[in-house]
Design a protein around this motif. Structure first.
Motif, PDB file in Angstrom:
ATOM      1  N   ARG A 139       0.841  -1.211   0.000  1.00 30.17           N
ATOM      2  CA  ARG A 139       0.000   0.000   0.000  1.00 30.17           C
ATOM      3  C   ARG A 139       0.873   1.258   0.000  1.00 30.17           C
ATOM      4  O   ARG A 139       0.637   2.195  -0.736  1.00 30.17           O
ATOM      5  N   HIS A 140       1.913   1.266   0.836  1.00 25.80           N
ATOM      6  CA  HIS A 140       2.800   2.425   0.898  1.00 25.80           C
ATOM      7  C   HIS A 140       3.575   2.584  -0.407  1.00 25.80           C
ATOM      8  O   HIS A 140       3.752   3.678  -0.906  1.00 25.80           O
ATOM      9  N   LEU A 141       4.017   1.483  -0.966  1.00 26.15           N
ATOM     10  CA  LEU A 141       4.792   1.509  -2.196  1.00 26.15           C
ATOM     11  C   LEU A 141       3.980   2.067  -3.357  1.00 26.15           C
ATOM     12  O   LEU A 141       4.465   2.878  -4.142  1.00 26.15           O
ATOM     13  N   LEU A 142       2.710   1.682  -3.452  1.00 24.15           N
ATOM     14  CA  LEU A 142       1.859   2.129  -4.549  1.00 24.15           C
ATOM     15  C   LEU A 142       1.293   3.529  -4.339  1.00 24.15           C
ATOM     16  O   LEU A 142       1.217   4.309  -5.279  1.00 24.15           O
ATOM     17  N   LEU A 143       0.887   3.847  -3.128  1.00 22.38           N
ATOM     18  CA  LEU A 143       0.208   5.103  -2.868  1.00 22.38           C
ATOM     19  C   LEU A 143       1.107   6.166  -2.272  1.00 22.38           C
ATOM     20  O   LEU A 143       0.866   7.356  -2.435  1.00 22.38           O
ATOM     21  N   GLY A 144       2.130   5.749  -1.538  1.00 23.57           N
ATOM     22  CA  GLY A 144       2.950   6.707  -0.819  1.00 23.57           C
ATOM     23  C   GLY A 144       2.181   7.208   0.382  1.00 23.57           C
ATOM     24  O   GLY A 144       1.015   6.935   0.558  1.00 23.57           O
ATOM     25  N   SER A 145       2.827   7.935   1.216  1.00 18.21           N
ATOM     26  CA  SER A 145       2.215   8.477   2.412  1.00 18.21           C
ATOM     27  C   SER A 145       2.011   9.974   2.226  1.00 18.21           C
ATOM     28  O   SER A 145       2.888  10.661   1.723  1.00 18.21           O
ATOM     29  N   VAL A 146       0.847  10.477   2.638  1.00 16.37           N
ATOM     30  CA  VAL A 146       0.600  11.917   2.570  1.00 16.37           C
ATOM     31  C   VAL A 146       1.682  12.633   3.361  1.00 16.37           C
ATOM     32  O   VAL A 146       2.281  13.600   2.882  1.00 16.37           O
ATOM     33  N   ALA A 147       1.962  12.146   4.564  1.00 19.01           N
ATOM     34  CA  ALA A 147       2.973  12.781   5.411  1.00 19.01           C
ATOM     35  C   ALA A 147       4.337  12.785   4.717  1.00 19.01           C
ATOM     36  O   ALA A 147       5.045  13.801   4.718  1.00 19.01           O
ATOM     37  N   GLU A 148       4.692  11.666   4.124  1.00 17.23           N
ATOM     38  CA  GLU A 148       5.993  11.561   3.452  1.00 17.23           C
ATOM     39  C   GLU A 148       6.088  12.535   2.276  1.00 17.23           C
ATOM     40  O   GLU A 148       7.113  13.189   2.064  1.00 17.23           O
ATOM     41  N   GLN A 149       5.012  12.651   1.506  1.00 17.69           N
ATOM     42  CA  GLN A 149       5.004  13.575   0.371  1.00 17.69           C
ATOM     43  C   GLN A 149       5.076  15.020   0.843  1.00 17.69           C
ATOM     44  O   GLN A 149       5.786  15.839   0.244  1.00 17.69           O
ATOM     45  N   VAL A 150       4.350  15.348   1.916  1.00 20.89           N
ATOM     46  CA  VAL A 150       4.390  16.709   2.448  1.00 20.89           C
ATOM     47  C   VAL A 150       5.798  17.044   2.918  1.00 20.89           C
ATOM     48  O   VAL A 150       6.323  18.123   2.625  1.00 20.89           O
ATOM     49  N   VAL A 151       6.433  16.122   3.634  1.00 16.33           N
ATOM     50  CA  VAL A 151       7.800  16.346   4.117  1.00 16.33           C
ATOM     51  C   VAL A 151       8.740  16.628   2.952  1.00 16.33           C
ATOM     52  O   VAL A 151       9.559  17.552   2.997  1.00 16.33           O
ATOM     53  N   SER A 152       8.613  15.863   1.877  1.00 10.72           N
ATOM     54  CA  SER A 152       9.547  16.033   0.761  1.00 10.72           C
ATOM     55  C   SER A 152       9.283  17.296  -0.059  1.00 10.72           C
ATOM     56  O   SER A 152      10.193  17.809  -0.697  1.00 10.72           O
ATOM     57  N   LEU A 153       8.064  17.826  -0.021  1.00 13.26           N
ATOM     58  CA  LEU A 153       7.733  18.988  -0.844  1.00 13.26           C
ATOM     59  C   LEU A 153       7.638  20.311  -0.078  1.00 13.26           C
ATOM     60  O   LEU A 153       7.678  21.376  -0.686  1.00 13.26           O
ATOM     61  N   ALA A 154       7.516  20.259   1.234  1.00 16.41           N
ATOM     62  CA  ALA A 154       7.315  21.475   2.029  1.00 16.41           C
ATOM     63  C   ALA A 154       8.566  22.339   2.056  1.00 16.41           C
ATOM     64  O   ALA A 154       9.688  21.835   2.016  1.00 16.41           O
ATOM     65  N   ARG A 155       8.333  23.636   2.156  1.00 26.64           N
ATOM     66  CA  ARG A 155       9.438  24.599   2.251  1.00 26.64           C
ATOM     67  C   ARG A 155       9.569  25.164   3.660  1.00 26.64           C
ATOM     68  O   ARG A 155      10.309  26.117   3.874  1.00 26.64           O
ATOM     69  N   ILE A 156       8.826  24.571   4.582  1.00 33.40           N
ATOM     70  CA  ILE A 156       8.893  24.972   5.982  1.00 33.40           C
ATOM     71  C   ILE A 156       9.142  23.720   6.818  1.00 33.40           C
ATOM     72  O   ILE A 156       8.977  22.609   6.321  1.00 33.40           O
ATOM     73  N   PRO A 157       9.545  23.881   8.068  1.00 34.55           N
ATOM     74  CA  PRO A 157       9.757  22.701   8.916  1.00 34.55           C
ATOM     75  C   PRO A 157       8.466  21.901   9.088  1.00 34.55           C
ATOM     76  O   PRO A 157       7.388  22.471   9.279  1.00 34.55           O
ATOM     77  N   VAL A 158       8.584  20.585   9.005  1.00 32.89           N
ATOM     78  CA  VAL A 158       7.440  19.680   9.163  1.00 32.89           C
ATOM     79  C   VAL A 158       7.778  18.687  10.265  1.00 32.89           C
ATOM     80  O   VAL A 158       8.847  18.100  10.264  1.00 32.89           O
ATOM     81  N   THR A 159       6.838  18.508  11.175  1.00 35.84           N
ATOM     82  CA  THR A 159       6.986  17.516  12.234  1.00 35.84           C
ATOM     83  C   THR A 159       5.895  16.469  12.062  1.00 35.84           C
ATOM     84  O   THR A 159       4.721  16.813  11.954  1.00 35.84           O
ATOM     85  N   ILE A 160       6.302  15.207  12.016  1.00 39.35           N
ATOM     86  CA  ILE A 160       5.364  14.099  11.888  1.00 39.35           C
ATOM     87  C   ILE A 160       5.243  13.433  13.255  1.00 39.35           C
ATOM     88  O   ILE A 160       6.243  13.113  13.892  1.00 39.35           O
ATOM     89  N   VAL A 161       4.004  13.234  13.686  1.00 46.01           N
ATOM     90  CA  VAL A 161       3.729  12.705  15.017  1.00 46.01           C
ATOM     91  C   VAL A 161       3.003  11.372  14.903  1.00 46.01           C
ATOM     92  O   VAL A 161       2.099  11.224  14.084  1.00 46.01           O
ATOM     93  N   LYS A 162       3.397  10.440  15.729  1.00 46.10           N
ATOM     94  CA  LYS A 162       2.689   9.169  15.817  1.00 46.10           C
ATOM     95  C   LYS A 162       1.940   9.141  17.138  1.00 46.10           C
ATOM     96  O   LYS A 162       2.348   9.782  18.094  1.00 46.10           O
ATOM     97  N   GLU A 163       0.863   8.395  17.174  1.00 50.91           N
ATOM     98  CA  GLU A 163       0.072   8.275  18.389  1.00 50.91           C
ATOM     99  C   GLU A 163       0.932   7.719  19.511  1.00 50.91           C
ATOM    100  O   GLU A 163       1.708   6.800  19.312  1.00 50.91           O
ATOM    101  N   GLU A 164       0.781   8.312  20.704  1.00 51.79           N
ATOM    102  CA  GLU A 164       1.472   7.768  21.867  1.00 51.79           C
ATOM    103  C   GLU A 164       0.747   6.501  22.271  1.00 51.79           C
ATOM    104  O   GLU A 164      -0.461   6.488  22.425  1.00 51.79           O
ATOM    105  N   ARG A 165       1.485   5.440  22.427  1.00 48.78           N
ATOM    106  CA  ARG A 165       0.883   4.170  22.829  1.00 48.78           C
ATOM    107  C   ARG A 165       0.683   4.156  24.335  1.00 48.78           C
ATOM    108  O   ARG A 165       1.585   4.456  25.094  1.00 48.78           O
ATOM    109  N   LYS A 166      -0.510   3.809  24.734  1.00 50.49           N
ATOM    110  CA  LYS A 166      -0.829   3.713  26.149  1.00 50.49           C
ATOM    111  C   LYS A 166      -0.721   2.262  26.563  1.00 50.49           C
ATOM    112  O   LYS A 166      -1.129   1.369  25.846  1.00 50.49           O
ATOM    113  N   ASN A 167      -0.184   2.040  27.736  1.00 47.89           N
ATOM    114  CA  ASN A 167      -0.051   0.681  28.271  1.00 47.89           C
ATOM    115  C   ASN A 167       0.716  -0.230  27.323  1.00 47.89           C
ATOM    116  O   ASN A 167       0.363  -1.386  27.121  1.00 47.89           O
TER     117      ASN A 167
END
Length: 170
Positions: A139-167
């Motif tokens: 799925r990632h190979l065919l579609l790519g990630s929105v976050a990944e594409q934004v990071v590669s194209l943005a001209r400003i700092p980008v921070t990608i966050v993952k959900e904090e795992r509880k327990n």
């Protein structure tokens, strides 16, 4: 000349533009919104929360499923209600975060990567924050990630966050 400083070292006006956080109502987006609000509070920056209305071919009916029985309602209206409910819920559970109490909410239509970058430019955002599920495999190979594409194209700092795992147990 001496400068009159107010507060505890925080500038009266932020040096950069607002902090833009793109959300899709997921747990990852909630984690991104919380980080963005902390940064906005700390930097004295405006918080702008963005959702891009996009019902992709690979997930038809995304908004309809989440909207529960709101048939024959425009997708944009459903998404606007969901955005408001999402931010209100997060703010209610985090009353100590000032930036969450009155953020600017934006809803736009289009392809997420393109529209996120356009809004960041139009808002003159100083930073962009977004959550990511971290899709893998074919799925990632065919579609790519929105976050990944934004990071590669943005001209400003980008921070990608993952959900904090509880327990989390190893």
């Amino acid at each position: 000349m001496t400068e009159d400083k107010k507060g505890g070292g925080r500038p009266d006006k932020p040096a950069r533009g607002p902090i833009l956080v793109a959300v899709d109502f997921s747990a990852h987006s909630e984690a991104a919104l919380l980080l963005a609000s902390d940064l906005a509070d700390g930097l004295g920056a405006r918080l702008v929360v963005l959702h891009v209305v996009h019902d992709p071919l690979n997930l038809p009916g995304y908004y309809a499923r989440l909207a529960r029985k709101k048939t024959l309602t425009r997708m944009e209206d459903i998404a606007a209600g969901m955005l408001d409910d999402f931010v209100t819920r997060v703010a209610r559970h985090n009353p100590e975060r000032e930036a969450l109490q009155k953020p600017e909410l934006l809803l736009v239509k289009g392809i997420p990567v393109t529209r996120i970058l356009q809004v960041a430019g139009k808002q003159k955002a100083g930073m962009l924050i977004m959550g990511s599920k971290g899709a893998t495999g074919l799925r990632h190979l065919l579609l790519g990630s929105v976050a990944e594409q934004v990071v590669s194209l943005a001209r400003i700092p980008v921070t990608i966050v993952k959900e904090e795992r509880k327990n989390h147990v190893k």
